[in-house]
Motif scaffolding. Structure first.
Motif, short mmCIF file in Angstrom:
data_model
loop_
_atom_site.label_atom_id
_atom_site.label_comp_id
_atom_site.label_asym_id
_atom_site.label_seq_id
_atom_site.Cartn_x
_atom_site.Cartn_y
_atom_site.Cartn_z
N GLY A 182 0.83 -1.20 0.00
CA GLY A 182 0.00 0.00 0.00
C GLY A 182 0.86 1.25 0.00
O GLY A 182 2.09 1.19 -0.03
N VAL A 183 0.19 2.39 0.03
CA VAL A 183 0.88 3.67 0.06
C VAL A 183 0.45 4.43 1.32
O VAL A 183 -0.74 4.68 1.53
N LYS A 184 1.42 4.77 2.15
CA LYS A 184 1.13 5.59 3.33
C LYS A 184 1.02 7.03 2.85
O LYS A 184 1.89 7.53 2.16
N LEU A 185 -0.07 7.67 3.23
CA LEU A 185 -0.35 9.04 2.83
C LEU A 185 -0.55 9.89 4.07
O LEU A 185 -1.34 9.53 4.95
N THR A 186 0.20 10.98 4.18
CA THR A 186 -0.01 11.91 5.28
C THR A 186 -0.34 13.28 4.71
O THR A 186 0.24 13.70 3.71
N ILE A 187 -1.30 13.94 5.35
CA ILE A 187 -1.74 15.27 4.92
C ILE A 187 -1.74 16.18 6.13
O ILE A 187 -2.26 15.82 7.18
N ASN A 188 -1.14 17.36 5.96
CA ASN A 188 -1.12 18.35 7.02
C ASN A 188 -1.50 19.69 6.42
O ASN A 188 -0.96 20.08 5.39
N ILE A 189 -2.45 20.35 7.07
CA ILE A 189 -2.87 21.67 6.61
C ILE A 189 -2.48 22.69 7.68
O ILE A 189 -2.64 22.44 8.87
N ASP A 190 -1.96 23.81 7.24
CA ASP A 190 -1.54 24.87 8.15
C ASP A 190 -2.45 26.07 7.98
O ASP A 190 -2.52 26.61 6.87
N PRO A 191 -3.16 26.52 8.99
CA PRO A 191 -3.25 25.95 10.34
C PRO A 191 -4.10 24.68 10.37
O PRO A 191 -4.88 24.42 9.45
N ASP A 192 -3.92 23.91 11.46
CA ASP A 192 -4.57 22.61 11.61
C ASP A 192 -6.08 22.69 11.44
O ASP A 192 -6.73 23.59 11.98
N SER A 193 -6.62 21.72 10.70
CA SER A 193 -8.06 21.59 10.53
C SER A 193 -8.37 20.15 10.13
O SER A 193 -8.09 19.76 9.00
N GLU A 194 -8.90 19.38 11.08
CA GLU A 194 -9.19 17.98 10.78
C GLU A 194 -10.23 17.86 9.67
O GLU A 194 -10.06 17.06 8.74
N SER A 195 -11.29 18.65 9.73
CA SER A 195 -12.34 18.52 8.72
C SER A 195 -11.81 18.88 7.33
O SER A 195 -12.08 18.17 6.36
N ARG A 196 -11.04 19.94 7.19
CA ARG A 196 -10.49 20.32 5.89
C ARG A 196 -9.51 19.26 5.39
O ARG A 196 -9.49 18.92 4.22
N THR A 197 -8.71 18.70 6.31
CA THR A 197 -7.75 17.68 5.93
C THR A 197 -8.46 16.43 5.41
O THR A 197 -8.06 15.84 4.41
N ARG A 198 -9.56 16.05 6.08
CA ARG A 198 -10.33 14.89 5.62
C ARG A 198 -10.99 15.16 4.26
O ARG A 198 -11.12 14.26 3.44
N LEU A 199 -11.38 16.40 4.01
CA LEU A 199 -11.94 16.75 2.70
C LEU A 199 -10.89 16.60 1.59
O LEU A 199 -11.20 16.14 0.49
N VAL A 200 -9.66 16.97 1.89
CA VAL A 200 -8.58 16.80 0.92
C VAL A 200 -8.38 15.31 0.63
O VAL A 200 -8.25 14.90 -0.53
N LEU A 201 -8.37 14.48 1.68
CA LEU A 201 -8.23 13.03 1.48
C LEU A 201 -9.39 12.49 0.64
O LEU A 201 -9.17 11.70 -0.28
N ASP A 202 -10.61 12.92 0.94
CA ASP A 202 -11.77 12.49 0.16
C ASP A 202 -11.60 12.83 -1.33
O ASP A 202 -11.91 12.02 -2.21
N ALA A 203 -11.10 14.03 -1.61
CA ALA A 203 -10.90 14.45 -3.00
C ALA A 203 -9.83 13.61 -3.69
O ALA A 203 -9.98 13.25 -4.86
N ILE A 204 -8.76 13.27 -2.97
CA ILE A 204 -7.70 12.44 -3.54
C ILE A 204 -8.25 11.03 -3.83
O ILE A 204 -8.02 10.47 -4.91
N ILE A 205 -9.01 10.49 -2.90
CA ILE A 205 -9.61 9.17 -3.07
C ILE A 205 -10.55 9.16 -4.28
O ILE A 205 -10.55 8.22 -5.08
N ALA A 206 -11.32 10.23 -4.45
CA ALA A 206 -12.23 10.33 -5.59
C ALA A 206 -11.44 10.37 -6.90
O ALA A 206 -11.82 9.73 -7.89
N GLN A 207 -10.32 11.10 -6.92
CA GLN A 207 -9.46 11.16 -8.11
C GLN A 207 -8.90 9.79 -8.46
O GLN A 207 -8.72 9.46 -9.63
N LEU A 208 -8.64 8.97 -7.42
CA LEU A 208 -8.08 7.64 -7.63
C LEU A 208 -9.16 6.60 -7.96
O LEU A 208 -8.85 5.46 -8.25
N ASN A 209 -10.43 7.01 -7.88
CA ASN A 209 -11.57 6.11 -8.12
C ASN A 209 -11.57 4.88 -7.21
O ASN A 209 -11.82 3.77 -7.63
N ILE A 210 -11.28 5.12 -5.94
CA ILE A 210 -11.31 4.02 -4.95
C ILE A 210 -12.71 3.90 -4.39
O ILE A 210 -13.33 4.82 -4.02
#
Length: 142
Positions: A114-142
């Motif tokens: 697998g691929v370990k993926l880490t995302i950090n947004i400055d300043p910290d925001s869990e909800s925004r960070t999860r939205l970025v992950l959702d968008a990446i997952i959608a781009q990958l068609n998972i």
């Protein structure tokens, strides 16, 4: 006991309890784990960083290219990116007026395939960070 000394002792006690309570209530200090939508991907958020493992079968380069494409689509400026089969990094700057200033994305190939993926947004925001992950997952068609 002198009344001034009692007042000082009480004030110190109240401040100590307040400080401990404040420290325990900071959300970024507790690990938060959740499934990302209807995908088989679980992501954990701790200390301002979201960490997930993309399942085997998707290359590290594909994950970073999907992240880059999605961030560009959203209007970000890619400040720096490095991509290799073993891993890579991406730094994206947000548009002026956005509630955050930059997004850091790191990937690395795992022994599981697998691929370990880490995302950090400055300043910290869990909800925004999860939205970025959702968008990446959608781009990958998972």
């Amino acid at each position: 006991m002198n009344s001034n000394l009692k007042a000082i002792t009480l004030a110190i006690g109240i401040c100590s309890v307040s400080a401990l309570t404040a420290c325990e209530s900071v959300p970024a200090m507790r690990k938060s784990t959740a499934w990302q939508g209807q995908t088989p991907i679980s992501a954990s958020y701790l200390w301002g960083t979201l960490e997930a493992e993309i399942p085997p079968g998707i290359r590290t380069e594909s994950v970073l290219m999907a992240a880059k494409a999605e961030l560009l689509r959203q209007g970000h400026v890619i400040e720096k990116d490095t991509i290799s089969p073993q891993g890579g990094k991406l730094l994206a700057l947000s548009q002026p007026g956005a509630p955050y200033s930059r997004i850091h994305i790191n990937t690395s190939t795992q022994p599981s395939g697998g691929v370990k993926l880490t995302i950090n947004i400055d300043p910290d925001s869990e909800s925004r960070t999860r939205l970025v992950l959702d968008a990446i997952i959608a781009q990958l068609n998972i």
